[in-house]
Scaffold this motif. Structure first.
Motif, PDB file in Angstrom:
ATOM      1  N   TYR A   7       0.254  -2.713   4.634  1.00 46.82           N
ATOM      2  CA  TYR A   7      -0.454  -1.909   5.622  1.00 46.82           C
ATOM      3  C   TYR A   7      -0.478  -2.610   6.975  1.00 46.82           C
ATOM      4  O   TYR A   7      -0.645  -3.831   7.044  1.00 46.82           O
TER       5      TYR A   7
ATOM      6  N   GLU B  17      -3.888   0.636   9.835  1.00 43.37           N
ATOM      7  CA  GLU B  17      -3.948   1.402   8.587  1.00 43.37           C
ATOM      8  C   GLU B  17      -4.956   0.793   7.628  1.00 43.37           C
ATOM      9  O   GLU B  17      -5.675   1.518   6.924  1.00 43.37           O
TER      10      GLU B  17
ATOM     11  N   ALA C  86      -8.256   2.501   5.932  1.00 44.18           N
ATOM     12  CA  ALA C  86      -8.503   2.457   4.491  1.00 44.18           C
ATOM     13  C   ALA C  86      -9.875   1.863   4.181  1.00 44.18           C
ATOM     14  O   ALA C  86     -10.548   2.284   3.235  1.00 44.18           O
TER      15      ALA C  86
ATOM     16  N   ARG D  53      -1.610  -4.355  -0.196  1.00 45.06           N
ATOM     17  CA  ARG D  53      -2.581  -3.477  -0.863  1.00 45.06           C
ATOM     18  C   ARG D  53      -3.472  -4.287  -1.804  1.00 45.06           C
ATOM     19  O   ARG D  53      -4.691  -4.107  -1.846  1.00 45.06           O
TER      20      ARG D  53
END
Length: 89
Positions: free
Chosen positions: A14, A18, A22, A52
């Motif tokens: 990411y 981003e 999230a 992630r």
């Protein structure tokens, strides 16, 4: 005929922007977390990316806020550093 909506891609890396989305925080907060070492990131040349798994680990390690049992429910709380007029004497 209705348009076909593709499922979102499950990203492995990411961008900080981003990651902020999230985590539901601001972009500058993500950069602060990375600078503090609280959120691990990797560098690819000049760019930073957040895995992630590192986002999930960060969220998993967040401690829940304890309930403030010292103030009865519904009672006004006195802000820290408030002027003397706010304090109950």
């Amino acid at each position: 005929m209705s348009p076909v909506i593709a499922a979102p891609i499950d990203r492995l890396l990411y961008k900080p922007e981003e990651a902020a989305e999230a985590l539901a925080v601001g972009r500058s907060t993500v950069y602060e977390l990375m600078a503090e070492g609280a959120l691990t990131y990797i560098k690819l040349g000049r760019i930073r990316r957040i895995r992630r798994a590192d986002l999930e680990t960060y969220v998993k390690n967040l401690a829940p806020c304890p309930a403030d049992l010292s103030t009865p429910r519904g009672a006004p709380s006195i802000p820290l550093g408030a002027p003397p007029a706010w304090r109950n004497t």
